[in-house]
Design an enzyme around this catalytic site. Structure first.
Site, PDB file in Angstrom:
ATOM      1  N   ASP A   1     -11.179   2.563   8.821  1.00 36.82           N
ATOM      2  CA  ASP A   1     -11.184   1.496   7.809  1.00 36.82           C
ATOM      3  C   ASP A   1     -12.488   0.706   7.787  1.00 36.82           C
ATOM      4  O   ASP A   1     -13.040   0.416   6.726  1.00 36.82           O
ATOM      5  CB  ASP A   1     -10.026   0.525   8.070  1.00 36.82           C
ATOM      6  CG  ASP A   1      -8.688   1.233   8.008  1.00 36.82           C
ATOM      7  OD1 ASP A   1      -8.616   2.283   7.340  1.00 36.82           O
ATOM      8  OD2 ASP A   1      -7.734   0.746   8.636  1.00 36.82           O
TER       9      ASP A   1
ATOM     10  N   HIS B   1       0.835  -0.455   8.918  1.00 40.40           N
ATOM     11  CA  HIS B   1      -0.596  -0.491   8.620  1.00 40.40           C
ATOM     12  C   HIS B   1      -0.930   0.511   7.491  1.00 40.40           C
ATOM     13  O   HIS B   1      -1.536   0.151   6.477  1.00 40.40           O
ATOM     14  CB  HIS B   1      -1.355  -0.141   9.911  1.00 40.40           C
ATOM     15  CG  HIS B   1      -2.832  -0.006   9.760  1.00 40.40           C
ATOM     16  ND1 HIS B   1      -3.711  -0.958  10.206  1.00 40.40           N
ATOM     17  CD2 HIS B   1      -3.598   0.979   9.227  1.00 40.40           C
ATOM     18  CE1 HIS B   1      -4.943  -0.580   9.949  1.00 40.40           C
ATOM     19  NE2 HIS B   1      -4.904   0.603   9.338  1.00 40.40           N
ATOM     20  N   GLU B   2      -0.473   1.748   7.646  1.00 40.56           N
ATOM     21  CA  GLU B   2      -0.777   2.788   6.650  1.00 40.56           C
ATOM     22  C   GLU B   2      -0.091   2.487   5.314  1.00 40.56           C
ATOM     23  O   GLU B   2      -0.658   2.706   4.250  1.00 40.56           O
ATOM     24  CB  GLU B   2      -0.348   4.171   7.158  1.00 40.56           C
ATOM     25  CG  GLU B   2      -1.081   4.654   8.397  1.00 40.56           C
ATOM     26  CD  GLU B   2      -2.585   4.782   8.213  1.00 40.56           C
ATOM     27  OE1 GLU B   2      -3.020   5.066   7.076  1.00 40.56           O
ATOM     28  OE2 GLU B   2      -3.326   4.572   9.188  1.00 40.56           O
TER      29      GLU B   2
ATOM     30  N   HIS C   1      -2.132   0.282   3.198  1.00 39.57           N
ATOM     31  CA  HIS C   1      -3.198   1.025   2.502  1.00 39.57           C
ATOM     32  C   HIS C   1      -2.626   1.688   1.238  1.00 39.57           C
ATOM     33  O   HIS C   1      -3.191   1.612   0.151  1.00 39.57           O
ATOM     34  CB  HIS C   1      -3.726   2.182   3.368  1.00 39.57           C
ATOM     35  CG  HIS C   1      -4.631   1.767   4.495  1.00 39.57           C
ATOM     36  ND1 HIS C   1      -5.756   1.020   4.306  1.00 39.57           N
ATOM     37  CD2 HIS C   1      -4.577   2.050   5.827  1.00 39.57           C
ATOM     38  CE1 HIS C   1      -6.360   0.851   5.484  1.00 39.57           C
ATOM     39  NE2 HIS C   1      -5.656   1.460   6.415  1.00 39.57           N
TER      40      HIS C   1
END
Ligand code: ZN
Length: 359
Positions: free
Chosen positions: A158, A57-58, A61
């Site tokens: 987010d 997930h990170e 980003h």
């Protein structure tokens, strides 16, 4: 981040684990009293899977941020989740929107892949399951939960960033932040109340949101003061520089006449660093300035925006003055004190007169 241990690098992005992560492991082991070693082992493996999902997930980003030209420092894994360290945010609303939505989209993508794989292997994917049943189905739900939770419209999560970016389409960034921060505070308080009744982690995340909202508000306040300003507006405009071969004694004599001043150091006609009295203290009188000057702090460009680029530079480098150059040619010096004066709200938009004296 202080107190974190580098564990690796994926797609060029350093990944670290914060020391407090070890508390999570201890907590997991303690929370399963009377369990067999293999049961605790499975539980720890589950925590590991959770953080692998968080890392993906990170990473997404960070990858999008890097593609949009933002500086990515790395990812730190904390017990309450992952934290991407990205400089230059919020930046333009479209960039913030893309960077913020990338993480949840990756989690939804992973959830779909895992769910389809579970389905393909004949494992039941309904009803939702996290702690029992097929690992594929559990991971699918875990990733979906991760996406959904992060999309709560609570800055700095987010969803809050997406909300601010959407609001900023029709109003300025500062008022967009104010509205998003108000929403986030309400959600954080709800999290803490619900957390008190049901779950400790929600309290922690609620507190994390409250802290984060405070930082976002302060940052928006600062932005309001310096919005639109660039280095050229706040620097001491003076092309005076010192050649790298000049001796410490010679420059020391000159600087003593102009207290508080700093000069860009040039080799040929190119700026290679900056020097002030503090760099000369204790150095041999005959040493060339080029060997004692600061070559590590960045040379700024007059077009660099004060918010957030210069403020980030000031917080990262413990120096009071920075050389400014245009394509390597000295243009002046940016003094920390000028920026700080500006942030106090009352400062002049140019440098103090005593710093503008020609050499
Ligand atoms: Zn995220």
């Amino acid at each position: 981040m202080n107190g974190s241990l580098r564990i690796g690098r994926i797609a060029g992005i350093p990944i670290s684990v914060h020391w407090s992560f070890s508390l999570l492991i201890v907590l997991v082991v303690l929370s399963a009293p009377g369990s067999s070693a293999s049961e605790v082992g499975w539980l720890l493996l589950w925590v590991l899977a959770l953080f692998a999902a968080v890392t993906v997930h990170e990473l997404s980003h960070c990858v999008v941020a890097a593609r949009r030209g933002l500086k990515v420092e790395g990812i730190v894994l904390l017990p309450i989740g992952g934290m991407s360290q990205i400089s230059g945010l919020p930046g333009p609303p479209t960039v913030e929107l893309e960077v913020a939505i990338a993480g949840p989209l990756a989690s939804v993508g992973l959830a779909l892949v895992m769910g389809l794989a579970a389905f393909a292997t004949g494992a039941p994917v309904w009803p939702p399951t996290l702690f029992s049943g097929s690992w594929l189905a559990r991971l699918a739900w875990l990733n979906l939960l991760l996406a959904g939770f992060n999309m709560l419209p609570a800055l700095p999560m987010d969803g809050g960033r997406v909300l601010r970016a959407l609001l900023a389409r029709h109003r300025d960034q500062v008022s967009a932040t104010r509205i998003a921060a108000n929403v986030a505070q309400v959600i954080a308080v709800l999290m803490i109340v619900v957390g008190l009744l049901f779950d400790l982690w929600l309290i922690l995340i609620g507190l994390f949101v409250l802290l984060g909202v405070g930082a976002e508000r302060r940052s928006a306040g600062i932005q309001q003061v310096v919005d639109g300003l660039v280095v050229g507006d706040v620097m001491a405009r003076d092309p005076t520089s010192v050649p790298a071969h000049v001796s410490v004694a010679e420059l020391g004599g000159w600087l003593a006449a102009f207290p508080g001043r700093a000069l860009p150091v040039v080799e040929g006609s190119t700026v290679v660093g900056v020097v002030a009295m503090v760099d000369l203290v204790g150095r041999p009188a005959g040493a060339p300035v080029g060997s004692v000057c600061d070559r590590t702090s960045p040379v700024l460009d007059p077009s660099t925006p004060v918010f957030p680029a210069v403020l980030e530079t000031l917080s990262r480098y413990h120096r009071d003055e920075f050389a400014v150059a245009v394509a390597g040619v000295p243009a002046g010096v940016l003094y920390r004190s000028t920026v700080e004066q500006l942030l106090r709200g009352a400062g002049p938009r140019s440098s103090p007169p005593e710093r503008r004296r020609a050499a």
